[in-house]
Design a protein around this motif. Sequence first.
Motif, PDB file in Angstrom:
ATOM      1  N   SER A  88      82.029  74.178 -33.998  1.00 30.83           N
ATOM      2  CA  SER A  88      81.610  72.903 -34.583  1.00 30.83           C
ATOM      3  C   SER A  88      81.907  71.738 -33.650  1.00 30.83           C
ATOM      4  N   TYR A  90      81.910  71.778 -30.349  1.00 37.08           N
ATOM      5  CA  TYR A  90      80.924  71.774 -29.274  1.00 37.08           C
ATOM      6  C   TYR A  90      79.528  71.441 -29.794  1.00 37.08           C
ATOM      7  N   ALA A  91      79.223  71.882 -31.005  1.00 32.84           N
ATOM      8  CA  ALA A  91      77.928  71.547 -31.598  1.00 32.84           C
ATOM      9  C   ALA A  91      77.834  70.049 -31.844  1.00 32.84           C
ATOM     10  N   HIS A  93      79.345  67.713 -30.178  1.00 35.90           N
ATOM     11  CA  HIS A  93      79.184  67.090 -28.863  1.00 35.90           C
ATOM     12  C   HIS A  93      77.733  67.201 -28.396  1.00 35.90           C
ATOM     13  N   ALA A  94      77.141  68.368 -28.575  1.00 37.18           N
ATOM     14  CA  ALA A  94      75.744  68.567 -28.172  1.00 37.18           C
ATOM     15  C   ALA A  94      74.816  67.664 -28.977  1.00 37.18           C
ATOM     16  N   LEU A  95      75.073  67.509 -30.267  1.00 34.83           N
ATOM     17  CA  LEU A  95      74.242  66.631 -31.100  1.00 34.83           C
ATOM     18  C   LEU A  95      74.353  65.175 -30.670  1.00 34.83           C
ATOM     19  N   SER A  96      75.545  64.742 -30.276  1.00 35.99           N
ATOM     20  CA  SER A  96      75.689  63.353 -29.828  1.00 35.99           C
ATOM     21  C   SER A  96      74.931  63.134 -28.526  1.00 35.99           C
ATOM     22  N   ILE A  97      74.913  64.113 -27.652  1.00 40.25           N
ATOM     23  CA  ILE A  97      74.146  63.999 -26.401  1.00 40.25           C
ATOM     24  C   ILE A  97      72.656  63.927 -26.714  1.00 40.25           C
ATOM     25  N   LEU A  98      72.177  64.765 -27.628  1.00 41.52           N
ATOM     26  CA  LEU A  98      70.757  64.735 -27.998  1.00 41.52           C
ATOM     27  C   LEU A  98      70.386  63.418 -28.667  1.00 41.52           C
ATOM     28  N   ASP A  99      71.286  62.888 -29.488  1.00 41.55           N
ATOM     29  CA  ASP A  99      71.039  61.609 -30.142  1.00 41.55           C
ATOM     30  C   ASP A  99      70.952  60.486 -29.110  1.00 41.55           C
ATOM     31  N   ARG A 100      71.837  60.513 -28.132  1.00 38.72           N
ATOM     32  CA  ARG A 100      71.815  59.521 -27.054  1.00 38.72           C
ATOM     33  C   ARG A 100      70.527  59.625 -26.244  1.00 38.72           C
TER      34      ARG A 100
END
Length: 107
Positions: A88, A90-91, A93-100
């Motif tokens: 969770s 790492y997921a 973190h990945a979602l925040s990168i995609l949102d950015r």
Amino acid sequence: MSSESDSDLIFKALAHRRRREILDLLKEAPRTTGMLCETFTDMDRCTVMQHLKVLEEADLVIAKKEGRERWNHLNSLPIKQIHDRWISAYAGHALSILDRLKSDLEG
């Protein structure tokens, strides 16, 4: 017990394909050791029991003896703890990168 951490034991147990297959079966319903042996016809009883021992040491399987049968039950709590600790985070973190990235592309 060895000096391995609980997480190390769980990752070790989950690393082998056969042990993951055993957990998948136990997710459906508890099974006796004999039932598991019948499912994995390409392994002898001793090998199945060795896999169950690794799963028990990682606290992923709880065995209960009833008469002459040994019932194996899935304990999913250690998997949830691994999820909460590793997946969770790492997921998220990945979602925040995609949102950015989405924000940057939109403007």
